[in-house]
Design an enzyme around this catalytic site. Structure first.
Site, PDB file in Angstrom:
ATOM      1  N   TYR A 126       0.783  -1.215   0.160  1.00  0.00           N
ATOM      2  CA  TYR A 126       0.110  -0.043   0.151  1.00  0.00           C
ATOM      3  C   TYR A 126       0.739   1.320   0.053  1.00  0.00           C
ATOM      4  O   TYR A 126       1.806   1.297   0.841  1.00  0.00           O
ATOM      5  CB  TYR A 126      -1.000   0.000   1.090  1.00  0.00           C
ATOM      6  N   ASN A 212      -2.929   6.024   7.028  1.00  0.00           N
ATOM      7  CA  ASN A 212      -3.542   6.836   8.018  1.00  0.00           C
ATOM      8  C   ASN A 212      -4.103   5.741   9.157  1.00  0.00           C
ATOM      9  O   ASN A 212      -3.946   4.828   9.044  1.00  0.00           O
ATOM     10  CB  ASN A 212      -4.512   7.847   7.716  1.00  0.00           C
ATOM     11  N   THR A 235       2.111   9.337  11.077  1.00  0.00           N
ATOM     12  CA  THR A 235       3.765   9.478  11.524  1.00  0.00           C
ATOM     13  C   THR A 235       3.905  10.211  12.664  1.00  0.00           C
ATOM     14  O   THR A 235       3.116  10.868  13.191  1.00  0.00           O
ATOM     15  CB  THR A 235       4.493  10.354  10.475  1.00  0.00           C
ATOM     16  N   GLN A 257       7.773  16.456  10.174  1.00  0.00           N
ATOM     17  CA  GLN A 257       6.998  15.382  10.104  1.00  0.00           C
ATOM     18  C   GLN A 257       5.431  15.854  10.612  1.00  0.00           C
ATOM     19  O   GLN A 257       4.386  15.231   9.863  1.00  0.00           O
ATOM     20  CB  GLN A 257       7.296  14.728  11.370  1.00  0.00           C
ATOM     21  N   HIS A 260       2.817  15.847   7.524  1.00  0.00           N
ATOM     22  CA  HIS A 260       2.471  14.915   6.917  1.00  0.00           C
ATOM     23  C   HIS A 260       0.880  15.015   6.900  1.00  0.00           C
ATOM     24  O   HIS A 260       0.163  14.461   6.084  1.00  0.00           O
ATOM     25  CB  HIS A 260       2.901  13.556   7.491  1.00  0.00           C
ATOM     26  N   GLU A 326       8.320   6.133  16.515  1.00  0.00           N
ATOM     27  CA  GLU A 326       8.501   5.663  14.759  1.00  0.00           C
ATOM     28  C   GLU A 326      10.078   6.158  14.521  1.00  0.00           C
ATOM     29  O   GLU A 326      10.758   5.604  14.090  1.00  0.00           O
ATOM     30  CB  GLU A 326       7.358   6.310  14.223  1.00  0.00           C
ATOM     31  N   HIS A 327      10.067   7.598  14.592  1.00  0.00           N
ATOM     32  CA  HIS A 327      11.364   8.252  14.183  1.00  0.00           C
ATOM     33  C   HIS A 327      12.067   8.654  15.601  1.00  0.00           C
ATOM     34  O   HIS A 327      11.371   9.493  16.392  1.00  0.00           O
ATOM     35  CB  HIS A 327      11.403   9.202  13.110  1.00  0.00           C
ATOM     36  N   ASP A 360      13.643   9.481   5.226  1.00  0.00           N
ATOM     37  CA  ASP A 360      12.271   9.263   4.265  1.00  0.00           C
ATOM     38  C   ASP A 360      12.532   9.042   2.765  1.00  0.00           C
ATOM     39  O   ASP A 360      11.822   8.587   2.253  1.00  0.00           O
ATOM     40  CB  ASP A 360      11.459  10.665   4.236  1.00  0.00           C
ATOM     41  N   HIS A 419       2.648 -40.755  20.425  1.00  0.00           N
ATOM     42  CA  HIS A 419       3.680 -39.971  20.127  1.00  0.00           C
ATOM     43  C   HIS A 419       5.035 -40.729  20.004  1.00  0.00           C
ATOM     44  O   HIS A 419       6.002 -40.774  19.037  1.00  0.00           O
ATOM     45  CB  HIS A 419       4.102 -38.633  20.831  1.00  0.00           C
TER      46      HIS A 419
END
Length: 430
Positions: A126, A212, A235, A257, A260, A326-327, A360, A419
């Site tokens: 995606y 999103n 983000t 950021q 975004h 995330e970052h 990025d 077994h």
């Protein structure tokens, strides 16, 4: 603009005290589940209906004709093409070593376990195309899948209102990378299409890519039906900085950021109140000059963004580990040493000359990363994401006979005598 949370003197790192968006993925799932159910039962019809309603586009075929991608490449600005190809080269260089060789271990004489790393057969990738059409996400999705050896790669991105096709640069990058299967479907509808299939798109085995909150919710909803990479939603950036950091750099990175999405999160963690004041002033100055100032202002003013004051850098490290960004940027003295101690982050950017925006596009790292604290348990996208581990067990009769008493003992302890019998049937008299 940026609210302040003062943790000085408390030693506190509690997650509940840190900036986070109020809207959560579980709430979004309730909104998008009916659409996913419709796609599961009726295929393309609900996809066309929701695309007309939300995107203002009437779709014929969901799949983009190859001629459109070819035309997009021809129309691509030469400087942009050069930048795309440079990004591809760097991402390939960083991701190629992630392809794992098979591992053969002789456990005992005559007994081996081979771990094979096999690519997923079919993936759906995606690529967002709403507020920002992220052509760079084509590179970040496709290159690792190709390096892993995935034989079937499909890409989906939202149609643009004026063309009924995905963003032209996204189409061009798909073509440059040799991806022929591209769909003009966006948001949760694309996730549903990949998971359940339609008359044009066969179901995939794994879905990856950022999006999103609704895309993230859809990926969570279909996890188990298909594999997913991680929850790579709206983000976020955290910057751990001390009084050596340049407030111009820090402010620019927080803003980068925030542009975004109005829901994007920008967080500064610092023991320096002087730096916090300087960053506040610099943010106000830079926001007025940025193209998406309204969007940025909303993001920086929201509950998901802010400045966290801490006792010292050690306290700050504990805070950013609890936040699991995330970052994460480290702009402190001895930044690399501190960065190597970080336990929870999607990606870490070290020092004044490694901004998140480099990652990025052209660092070589992957920008599809876990968000909303998921870096505590999940990793960013890599070549390994598209590989499955299959263990191959091979024992000789003699090696099995040596193990037989232990197998029988363990099987009896678990009240599973058959077994043990499956082993002794092969080794009696050995």
């Amino acid at each position: 603009m940026l609210k302040r949370i003062d943790l000085r003197g408390s030693g506190d790192v509690a997650r509940g005290l840190l900036p986070r968006a109020r809207f959560d993925v579980a709430a979004a799932m309730a909104e998008i589940q009916p659409l996913l159910d419709e796609i599961a039962h009726h295929g393309a019809a609900p996809i066309r209906a929701v695309t007309a309603e939300r995107d203002g586009v009437t779709l014929g075929d969901l799949r983009v004709p190859e001629s459109a991608s070819t035309a997009a490449v021809r129309a691509l600005d030469p400087a942009l093409r050069e930048a795309v190809e440079q990004s591809i080269t760097r991402v390939r260089a960083a991701h190629a070593p992630q392809r794992r060789p098979d591992l053969v271990t002789e456990v005992v004489p005559g007994g081996t376990v081979t771990e094979r790393f096999v690519p997923v057969d079919r993936v759906g990738l995606y690529v967002p195309g709403g507020l920002a059409a992220l052509a760079s996400s084509v590179v970040m999705n496709v290159v690792p899948a190709q390096l892993a050896g995935v034989p079937q790669i499909a890409v989906s991105s939202p149609p643009q209102r004026d063309t009924g096709l995905p963003d032209a640069t996204i189409l061009a990058v798909c073509r440059i990378l040799g991806v022929e299967e591209v769909y003009a479907v966006g948001g949760p509808a694309a996730i549903g299409m990949f998971a359940y299939g339609t008359d044009e798109c066969r179901p995939v085995d794994m879905i990856t890519g950022p999006g999103n909150i609704y895309v993230t919710a859809a990926k969570r909803a279909v996890r188990g039906i298909v594999g997913i990479d991680a929850e790579a939603g709206t983000t976020e950036i955290a910057v751990l900085a001390d009084d050596t950091a340049d407030p111009v750099h820090v402010a620019a990175d927080l803003i980068s950021q925030a542009e975004h999405d109005p829901e994007a999160a920008s967080v500064l963690v610092t023991p320096s109140e002087g730096l916090a004041d300087a960053v506040d002033a610099e943010v106000k100055r830079q926001v007025d000059r940025t193209r998406h100032s309204q969007r940025v202002t909303i993001a920086l003013s929201g509950p998901q963004s802010g400045v966290v004051l801490v006792d010292d850098v050690e306290h700050g490290l504990a805070v950013v580990d609890a936040y699991a960004a995330e970052h994460l940027e480290i702009q402190t003295r001895d930044a690399r040493e501190l960065a190597m101690r970080v336990r929870n982050a999607g990606a870490v950017f070290v020092g004044p000359y490694s901004p998140v925006s480099l990652g990025d596009y052209c660092a070589g790292s992957n920008h599809i990363l876990p968000t909303a604290g998921c870096a505590r348990h999940s990793s960013g996208l890599s070549t390994a994401t598209f590989l499955r581990s299959i263990q191959v067990v091979e024992y000789t009769r003699e090696a099995l006979a040596a193990a037989a008493p232990h197998v029988v003992t363990l099987a009896e302890a678990e009240n599973l005598p058959a077994h043990g019998a499956a082993v002794t049937a092969r080794t009696a008299g050995a």
